[in-house]
Scaffold this active site. Structure first.
Site, PDB file in Angstrom:
ATOM      1  CG  ASP A   1       4.191 -10.604  -1.733  1.00  0.00           C
ATOM      2  OD1 ASP A   1       3.333 -10.467  -2.636  1.00  0.00           O
ATOM      3  OD2 ASP A   1       4.257  -9.855  -0.744  1.00  0.00           O
TER       4      ASP A   1
ATOM      5  CB  THR B   1       1.287  -3.216  -1.341  1.00  0.00           C
ATOM      6  OG1 THR B   1       1.722  -4.080  -0.302  1.00  0.00           O
ATOM      7  CG2 THR B   1       0.205  -2.284  -0.833  1.00  0.00           C
TER       8      THR B   1
ATOM      9  CG  HIS C   1       3.656  -0.614  -1.939  1.00  0.00           C
ATOM     10  ND1 HIS C   1       3.144  -0.301  -0.701  1.00  0.00           N
ATOM     11  CD2 HIS C   1       4.531  -1.640  -1.741  1.00  0.00           C
ATOM     12  CE1 HIS C   1       3.678  -1.104   0.213  1.00  0.00           C
ATOM     13  NE2 HIS C   1       4.522  -1.924  -0.391  1.00  0.00           N
TER      14      HIS C   1
ATOM     15  CB  SER D   1      -1.067 -14.550   3.142  1.00  0.00           C
ATOM     16  OG  SER D   1       0.208 -14.185   3.631  1.00  0.00           O
TER      17      SER D   1
END
Ligand code: MN
Length: 424
Positions: A135, A358, A142, A266
């Site tokens: 990730d 994000t 963000h 997720s």
């Protein structure tokens, strides 16, 4: 232009207006029809098309693929492993078979009877067996918001942020397909005004609006992928809800980063939209200043204009739009993320998944998490039923949608849905 992207193509399968799945999309997924085994499929409008049956009827023979067994698999990994020429030729062949200029499949009632299903009559499954999962943290809006809230408004970005596509290695076992509900996680948290931690259900469960890409070509240990070549390694993209428990995260993340706060579930959308289908929507990214190191330098259009939305639906309530963002805001693009991931010599496998981080935009309505939308819970969101939310409550449903659109058609991802259930 890629032939399958031709705006003048029309399918003989009915396609509702503003469908995410016109004939120019041809995404790939895995469906389980009633009383049949899971199999690779594509989708036009609300119709799912069975690639295993098409293969059995010989519709892919002309492509002379290395291995036609890939259409008998319950995951797309073997198909993806055939390589980018095969992805492209299969997508193109489907485009031909499903367009109204071609009568081969249209006139084959026996094949049609077996290979077409309404979307409501199949169960969509996780499209790939996910090997490794990374990730990233690649949205400057963000990272800045989080830096302001948790560290120092004057120095919101850490010194490395504009030089490295920051990321962490995540957990793949708990990545699930849309429609899977997730229990509120339990864990350790510590309030600012107490000396010792407490144990119990997380009180600050959040979503993270992300996309993820799936790699389609492997590298060997010690090799690296150049930033220019990185697109050749990417099969396609999905929507990705990286659920996060902010109170657990806050206590556990120093010094090694998120651990249990992000591994309880997720959720991904079931349709992998190919990079070819998204090609007409490529756009310039933000200017990177200071300049990045040469191994990360890209030129031209490497971002993609994908509109993204998040809604929250309380139990028995209406859907409330709470976020509208866009993938084009990303500071670091996917080429840079993948080049960086491999620069140490870490090997890449087919079916690995890479979350964008994000995706927040510049204004408040475009923030990609509750943490930012409610500014750490200080500005609750009002819902249409009169209640308000700082974070996600039990039995709230989060739906993510995403699509790219031009004057001719829309290429969408469908939905990424999950309901947060009470802690077990
Ligand atoms: Mn994330």
């Amino acid at each position: 232009m890629i032939a399958a992207n031709n705006p003048s193509l029309v399918s003989w399968i009915d396609t509702p207006e503003n469908s995410d799945f016109p004939v120019q999309n041809i995404p790939f997924g895995i469906a389980k029809p009633n009383n049949k085994e899971p199999r690779p499929v594509t989708r036009i409008g609300d119709t799912v098309v069975d690639l295993r049956i098409l293969s059995d009827f010989g519709y892919f023979d002309v492509l002379k693929l290395e291995n036609n067994n890939v259409f008998n698999s319950p995951v797309l990994n073997d198909f993806i492993e055939l390589g980018s020429k095969a992805w492209s030729s299969v997508r193109n062949q489907l485009s031909i078979l499903l367009s109204d200029k071609n009568q081969d499949l249209y006139n084959n009632d026996n094949a049609k009877k077996q290979c077409l299903y309404h979307i409501d009559d199949v169960e969509m499954l996780l499209p790939v067996r996910i090997g490794d999962y990374t990730d990233f943290y690649s949205s400057i809006e963000h990272a800045t918001n989080v830096g302001i809230m948790f560290r120092d408004p004057e120095n919101a970005l850490l010194p490395n942020w504009k030089h490295i596509p920051v990321g962490y290695h995540g957990r793949s076992s708990s990545i699930v397909v849309s429609g899977t509900n997730i229990h509120r996680p339990t864990g350790q948290t510590k309030a600012d005004d107490t000396a010792t931690p407490a144990f119990g259900p997380s009180r600050l469960v959040d979503f993270e609006l992300e996309t993820a890409f799936i790699t389609g070509k492997k590298t060997n240990l010690g090799e690296r992928i150049s930033v220019e070549d990185a697109d050749q390694y990417i099969f396609g993209m999905v929507l990705f809800n990286d659920l996060s428990a902010r109170d657990i995260q806050k206590w556990e993340y120093v010094p090694l980063g998120p651990f249990l706060s992000k591994s309880f579930g997720s959720v991904v959308s079931p349709w992998i939209v190919t990079m070819e289908a998204l090609q007409p929507f490529l756009t310039e990214g933000p200017k990177q200043d200071p300049p990045v190191l040469p191994y990360l330098k890209t030129s031209g259009k490497k971002n993609i204009d994908i509109k993204l939305e998040v809604t929250l639906t309380p139990e028995n309530g209406d859907e409330n739009l709470i976020c509208s963002s866009n993938f084009k805001y990303m500071y670091w693009n996917m080429n840079q993320q993948l080049a960086h991931q491999s620069v140490s010599g870490c090997n890449i496998n087919v079916g690995d998944m890479y979350g964008s981080g994000t995706i927040s935009g510049p204004d408040q309505g475009s923030y990609g998490s509750m943490l930012e939308l409610t500014w750490k819970g200080t500005k609750p969101i009002k819902l249409s039923d009169g209640s308000d939310r700082k974070f996600i409550q039990d039995n709230d449903t989060i739906i993510m949608r995403g699509y790219a659109e031009n004057d001719n058609y829309r290429i969408g991802f469908g939905e990424c849905v999950t309901t947060i259930l009470p802690s077990k």
